[in-house]
Design a protein around this motif. Structure first.
Motif, PDB file in Angstrom:
ATOM      1  N   THR A 185       0.795  -1.240   0.000  1.00  0.00           N
ATOM      2  CA  THR A 185       0.000   0.000   0.000  1.00  0.00           C
ATOM      3  C   THR A 185       0.822   1.282   0.000  1.00  0.00           C
ATOM      4  O   THR A 185       0.286   2.351  -0.321  1.00  0.00           O
ATOM      5  N   GLU A 186       2.113   1.189   0.331  1.00  0.00           N
ATOM      6  CA  GLU A 186       2.873   2.424   0.537  1.00  0.00           C
ATOM      7  C   GLU A 186       3.956   2.683  -0.511  1.00  0.00           C
ATOM      8  O   GLU A 186       4.764   3.597  -0.358  1.00  0.00           O
ATOM      9  N   ILE A 187       3.975   1.879  -1.570  1.00  0.00           N
ATOM     10  CA  ILE A 187       4.838   2.159  -2.718  1.00  0.00           C
ATOM     11  C   ILE A 187       4.061   1.829  -3.992  1.00  0.00           C
ATOM     12  O   ILE A 187       3.070   1.094  -3.953  1.00  0.00           O
ATOM     13  N   THR A 188       4.517   2.370  -5.115  1.00  0.00           N
ATOM     14  CA  THR A 188       3.988   1.986  -6.422  1.00  0.00           C
ATOM     15  C   THR A 188       5.079   1.200  -7.139  1.00  0.00           C
ATOM     16  O   THR A 188       6.080   1.773  -7.580  1.00  0.00           O
ATOM     17  N   PRO A 189       4.941  -0.141  -7.228  1.00  0.00           N
ATOM     18  CA  PRO A 189       6.008  -0.952  -7.825  1.00  0.00           C
ATOM     19  C   PRO A 189       6.029  -0.856  -9.349  1.00  0.00           C
ATOM     20  O   PRO A 189       4.986  -0.780 -10.000  1.00  0.00           O
ATOM     21  N   VAL A 190       7.223  -0.869  -9.914  1.00  0.00           N
ATOM     22  CA  VAL A 190       7.434  -0.890 -11.357  1.00  0.00           C
ATOM     23  C   VAL A 190       8.404  -2.027 -11.663  1.00  0.00           C
ATOM     24  O   VAL A 190       9.519  -2.037 -11.138  1.00  0.00           O
ATOM     25  N   MET A 191       7.983  -2.998 -12.466  1.00  0.00           N
ATOM     26  CA  MET A 191       8.858  -4.113 -12.819  1.00  0.00           C
ATOM     27  C   MET A 191       9.629  -3.774 -14.094  1.00  0.00           C
ATOM     28  O   MET A 191       9.050  -3.632 -15.169  1.00  0.00           O
ATOM     29  N   ALA A 192      10.946  -3.647 -13.960  1.00  0.00           N
ATOM     30  CA  ALA A 192      11.779  -3.217 -15.085  1.00  0.00           C
ATOM     31  C   ALA A 192      12.186  -4.372 -15.996  1.00  0.00           C
ATOM     32  O   ALA A 192      12.473  -4.174 -17.169  1.00  0.00           O
ATOM     33  N   GLY A 193      12.256  -5.594 -15.444  1.00  0.00           N
ATOM     34  CA  GLY A 193      12.592  -6.763 -16.247  1.00  0.00           C
ATOM     35  C   GLY A 193      14.045  -7.182 -16.187  1.00  0.00           C
ATOM     36  O   GLY A 193      14.369  -8.347 -16.414  1.00  0.00           O
ATOM     37  N   SER A 194      14.947  -6.249 -15.907  1.00  0.00           N
ATOM     38  CA  SER A 194      16.366  -6.582 -15.800  1.00  0.00           C
ATOM     39  C   SER A 194      17.039  -5.555 -14.902  1.00  0.00           C
ATOM     40  O   SER A 194      16.502  -4.472 -14.659  1.00  0.00           O
ATOM     41  N   HIS A 195      18.229  -5.899 -14.418  1.00  0.00           N
ATOM     42  CA  HIS A 195      18.942  -5.013 -13.500  1.00  0.00           C
ATOM     43  C   HIS A 195      19.346  -3.706 -14.171  1.00  0.00           C
ATOM     44  O   HIS A 195      19.215  -2.627 -13.583  1.00  0.00           O
ATOM     45  N   ASP A 196      19.833  -3.793 -15.401  1.00  0.00           N
ATOM     46  CA  ASP A 196      20.300  -2.567 -16.044  1.00  0.00           C
ATOM     47  C   ASP A 196      19.146  -1.619 -16.360  1.00  0.00           C
ATOM     48  O   ASP A 196      19.282  -0.398 -16.241  1.00  0.00           O
ATOM     49  N   VAL A 197      18.005  -2.174 -16.731  1.00  0.00           N
ATOM     50  CA  VAL A 197      16.853  -1.316 -17.024  1.00  0.00           C
ATOM     51  C   VAL A 197      16.299  -0.690 -15.746  1.00  0.00           C
ATOM     52  O   VAL A 197      15.889   0.478 -15.738  1.00  0.00           O
ATOM     53  N   SER A 198      16.311  -1.454 -14.644  1.00  0.00           N
ATOM     54  CA  SER A 198      15.881  -0.887 -13.365  1.00  0.00           C
ATOM     55  C   SER A 198      16.757   0.307 -13.001  1.00  0.00           C
ATOM     56  O   SER A 198      16.265   1.384 -12.635  1.00  0.00           O
ATOM     57  N   ALA A 199      18.074   0.130 -13.110  1.00  0.00           N
ATOM     58  CA  ALA A 199      19.001   1.218 -12.795  1.00  0.00           C
ATOM     59  C   ALA A 199      18.815   2.392 -13.746  1.00  0.00           C
ATOM     60  O   ALA A 199      18.873   3.559 -13.340  1.00  0.00           O
TER      61      ALA A 199
END
Length: 318
Positions: A185-199
């Protein structure tokens, strides 16, 4: 890149469909098609298929020295298959589509829980001088962010790698929980798919205000891949993760499994270069002090850790 170990950067939707179809049929290659009466192979008896997690964009060239080394010590042609996502690698391991697999620790546990007939033999000692396999999950924010710790992730858009990622999801869940944040409830998650894309998404600061990725990606791979600069990001916390295992398929012939276990479980960069195989800076950085032997029991602490996070649905069954 050497042509001696052909690199196939593929496990596309077609590959995943094939893996799932084989899973439904109940197994990998037929012994008759491999030319072996004592074991089976993902492709054929002359080839070993090495499966990899979908991490940094240059992963195939990073891993090439290890692929060449496996080829040299086994006499088999090695094909490196980088999966498009974590679920694809899990399904491929269940279906017998890979012979040697570089997992994240959590992905390995998920694959085992779903019936993959595989055995871990070694894990990388990323932190030099420790003698223990492991690496860091890092909590990151844009360099100019006012966020100073994980508690500051509350009410923010937070990038994760994948729900099957150890350092990009499981450990971040623990870090957030420890900081008093309700991840539902206290964050909005975003799935990037890979470590480099998350960064990359965190560095840009538009889709994500903060996020998580493995430390080597944050400090090395991103800049090398041209996705972001190291000084675009700030690490505000990190947690040591059990080393990602190199596992081998139980279906392989016994003598080949013995060779792979002996050669992979303690292999170092020096062993690889002494075998006449050229290394590269990215591999040297990633491979640290080489591998240390591990077995399935090494990951029992992670299983217990997962049980402490019942809210993580991908922990179900582990």
């Amino acid at each position: 890149m050497k042509t001696s170990a052909k690199v196939l950067v593929r496990l596309t939707a077609v590959g995943l469909t094939a893996a799932l179809a084989l899973t439904a049929c109940g197994g990998g290659a037929d012994p008759a098609s491999t030319g072996s009466s004592t074991g089976t192979f993902a492709k054929d008896s002359d080839t070993l298929v090495m499966g990899m997690v979908p991490d940094e964009g240059q992963a195939t060239s990073t891993y090439q020295p290890l692929a060449d080394y496996v080829q040299k010590v086994t006499g088999k042609k090695v094909e490196v298959k980088q999966s498009t996502n974590y679920a694809a690698l899990i399904e491929a391991s269940i279906a017998g589509q890979v012979d040697v697999i570089s997992f994240s620790a959590f992905t390995y546990l998920q694959a085992k829980a779903k019936g993959a007939a595989i055995t871990p033999v070694g894990a990388t000692i990323t932190e030099k001088g420790t003698g223990k396999p492991g690496y860091y999950s890092t909590a990151i924010v844009p360099a100019g962010s006012d966020i100073k710790d994980v508690a500051g992730f509350k009410d923010k858009k937070v990038c994760f790698v994948s729900e099957s990622s150890t350092s990009g999801y499981l450990f971040p869940q623990y870090m957030l929980k420890k900081a008093g944040i309700d991840t539902k409830t206290e964050i909005t998650p975003v799935m990037a798919g890979s470590h480099d894309v998350s960064a990359q998404k965190v560095a840009k600061g538009t889709e994500c205000d903060a996020g998580f990725a493995q430390e080597i990606t944050v400090t090395t791979t991103g800049p090398a891949a041209g996705l972001f600069k190291a000084d675009d990001l700030k690490i505000v916390d990190k947690s040591l993760v059990p080393g990602p295992p190199f596992a081998i398929a139980d279906a392989l012939p016994a003598d080949l499994k013995k060779t792979l276990t002996e050669k992979i479980s303690t292999v170092t960069v020096k062993d690889i270069t002494d075998a006449g195989i050229a290394s590269n800076p990215a591999f040297d950085k990633f491979f640290g002090d080489g591998n240390a032997p591990v077995d399935d029991a090494y990951y029992n602490d992670l299983r217990d850790f997962c049980r402490k996070l019942p809210e993580v649905k991908t922990c179900a069954g582990i």
